[in-house]
Design a protein around this motif. Structure first.
Motif, short mmCIF file in Angstrom:
data_model
loop_
_atom_site.label_atom_id
_atom_site.label_comp_id
_atom_site.label_asym_id
_atom_site.label_seq_id
_atom_site.Cartn_x
_atom_site.Cartn_y
_atom_site.Cartn_z
N GLN A 1 0.47 -33.03 11.31
CA GLN A 1 -0.83 -32.54 11.78
C GLN A 1 -0.84 -31.04 11.51
OE1 GLN A 1 -1.48 -33.26 15.94
NE2 GLN A 1 -3.27 -31.95 16.04
N ASP A 2 -1.62 -30.61 10.53
CA ASP A 2 -1.65 -29.22 10.09
C ASP A 2 -2.95 -28.56 10.54
OD1 ASP A 2 -1.75 -26.79 8.75
OD2 ASP A 2 -1.11 -27.61 6.84
N GLU A 3 -2.85 -27.62 11.46
CA GLU A 3 -4.02 -26.89 11.96
C GLU A 3 -3.98 -25.42 11.55
OE1 GLU A 3 -4.70 -27.55 16.13
OE2 GLU A 3 -4.53 -29.72 15.94
N THR A 4 -3.25 -25.10 10.47
CA THR A 4 -3.16 -23.71 10.02
C THR A 4 -4.50 -23.18 9.54
OG1 THR A 4 -2.40 -24.43 7.83
CG2 THR A 4 -0.70 -23.83 9.45
N GLY A 5 -5.42 -24.06 9.19
CA GLY A 5 -6.76 -23.62 8.79
C GLY A 5 -7.48 -22.87 9.90
N ARG A 6 -7.08 -23.10 11.14
CA ARG A 6 -7.67 -22.37 12.26
C ARG A 6 -7.37 -20.88 12.18
NH1 ARG A 6 -4.99 -25.23 16.96
NH2 ARG A 6 -5.59 -23.32 18.00
N ALA B 1 2.21 -22.78 17.96
CA ALA B 1 2.38 -23.83 16.97
C ALA B 1 1.04 -24.21 16.34
CB ALA B 1 3.01 -25.06 17.61
N TYR B 2 1.06 -24.39 15.03
CA TYR B 2 -0.10 -24.85 14.28
C TYR B 2 0.20 -26.11 13.48
CZ TYR B 2 -2.52 -20.59 15.55
OH TYR B 2 -3.13 -19.60 16.26
N LEU B 3 1.45 -26.60 13.55
CA LEU B 3 1.82 -27.84 12.89
C LEU B 3 2.58 -28.73 13.85
CD1 LEU B 3 2.23 -25.56 10.35
CD2 LEU B 3 2.54 -27.74 9.24
#
Length: 77
Positions: free
Chosen positions: A59-64, A25-27
């Motif tokens: 919470q969006d961590e897709t930039g990782r 999960a990235y979101l």
């Protein structure tokens, strides 16, 4: 009158899995009605319009994903 207080969410880890397919999960979507949903980048994009309607916070961590790809490319040089 009810007041909802959102606490800062902790960073997502490899143990956090997409509720739709089980991928990493990235979101994290905190629902306005309470609770949360976790999504991989693919399903987060797919359901984004609907999620924005029901979310109190996303919470969006897709930039990782991009950062990890860039770091790997730099190491190959």
């Amino acid at each position: 009158m009810t007041t909802t207080v959102l606490t800062p969410a902790s960073p997502l880890t490899a143990a956090d899995r997409c509720d739709r397919c089980g991928a990493q999960a990235y979101l994290r979507v905190v629902l306005a009605t309470g609770g949360e949903l976790l999504f991989c980048a693919h399903h987060g994009r797919k359901f984004e319009p609907e999620l924005k309607k029901i979310a109190a916070d996303i919470q969006d961590e897709t930039g990782r994903l991009t950062a990890a790809s860039t770091s790997a490319s730099d190491e190959d040089r």
